[in-house]
Write an enzyme that holds these catalytic residues in place. Structure first.
Site, short mmCIF file in Angstrom:
data_model
loop_
_atom_site.label_atom_id
_atom_site.label_comp_id
_atom_site.label_asym_id
_atom_site.label_seq_id
_atom_site.Cartn_x
_atom_site.Cartn_y
_atom_site.Cartn_z
CE LYS A 42 130.60 37.23 98.53
NZ LYS A 42 131.24 38.48 98.16
N GLY A 43 130.41 32.24 93.85
CA GLY A 43 130.05 31.95 92.46
C GLY A 43 129.14 30.75 92.26
CG ASP A 54 131.88 29.65 89.95
OD1 ASP A 54 132.88 28.95 90.17
OD2 ASP A 54 131.87 30.87 90.16
CG ASP A 60 139.90 30.49 84.39
OD1 ASP A 60 140.06 30.17 83.21
OD2 ASP A 60 140.19 31.62 84.83
CB VAL A 80 130.96 33.60 81.07
CG1 VAL A 80 131.31 33.24 79.64
CG2 VAL A 80 131.54 32.57 82.03
CG ASP A 83 132.15 38.01 90.52
OD1 ASP A 83 132.57 36.85 90.41
OD2 ASP A 83 132.86 38.95 90.92
NE ARG A 114 129.03 37.30 93.36
CZ ARG A 114 130.20 36.65 93.17
NH1 ARG A 114 130.21 35.54 92.47
NH2 ARG A 114 131.31 37.12 93.68
#
Ligand code: IMP
Ligand code: MG
Length: 178
Positions: free
Chosen positions: A42-43, A99, A102, A152, A158, A164
């Protein structure tokens, strides 16, 4: 919610300017292509909603959901498809909208399974990039900001499914993460 924020990394205005800049670049590169934006839920949903409106060439959109994180700030090591794409992607120029990049584990996995479905091309657009934490070969073709190795939240990102809906990106106070 605002009381939980330690500091703001990117304001609404900075995010908006960056999205415009990325949208322009993408529109230029995909002028004569068959663009399909794939958002990883969902990010990336907030970024997706903004970037698609900053893109001025025709495009289609689709969504997929995977899970690689629990309620912790570290990767659980497993990536699972929760929701697959609705459409066949053969012949499309795919742009995966993320989003944050990482460790890169999530995106490498997604890219690999999508590649097998024979799209015409496949690229990655991430709003945030945390290169310090990368442990796979994936690189972003389009990237908004390089962020330091901090967790973050906001603008879709989130912590334990919350925050969010913050319109900016920031870090939480230490006591919240505990
Ligand atoms: P990767 O597989 O380690 O690259 O993980 C990528 C996913 O982890 C992102 O799509 C986010 O959902 C989550 N993630 C990684 N870092 C952060 C962060 O700083 N804040 C919120 N979510 C994050
Ligand atoms: Mg994500």
């Amino acid at each position: 919610m605002l009381n939980d924020i330690e500091k703001i990394f990117y304001s609404q205005e900075q995010l908006q300017a960056k999205v415009e800049e990325l949208g322009k670049k993408i529109s230029e590169d995909y002028k004569d292509k068959n663009l399909m934006l794939v958002s990883v839920l969902k990010g990336s949903v907030v970024f997706m909603a903004d970037i698609m409106r900053a893109i001025t060439v025709p495009c289609e959109i689709d969504f997929m959901a995977v899970s690689s994180y629990g309620n912790k700030t570290n990767s659980s090591g497993t990536v699972r498809i929760i929701k697959d794409l609705d459409r066949d992607i053969e012949g499309y120029d795919l742009l995966i909208v993320e989003d944050i990049l990482d460790s890169g584990k999530t995106l490498s996995y997604i890219k690999e399974i999508l590649m097998a479905r024979k799209p015409r091309s496949i690229r990655v657009c991430t709003l945030l990039d945390k290169p310090d934490r990368r442990n796979s070969e994936i690189v972003a073709d389009y990237s908004g900001f390089e962020v330091p190795n901090e967790f973050v939240v906001g603008y879709g990102l989130d912590f334990a499914q919350k925050y969010r809906n913050l319109p900016f990106i920031g870090v939480l106070k230490e006591e919240i993460y505990k």
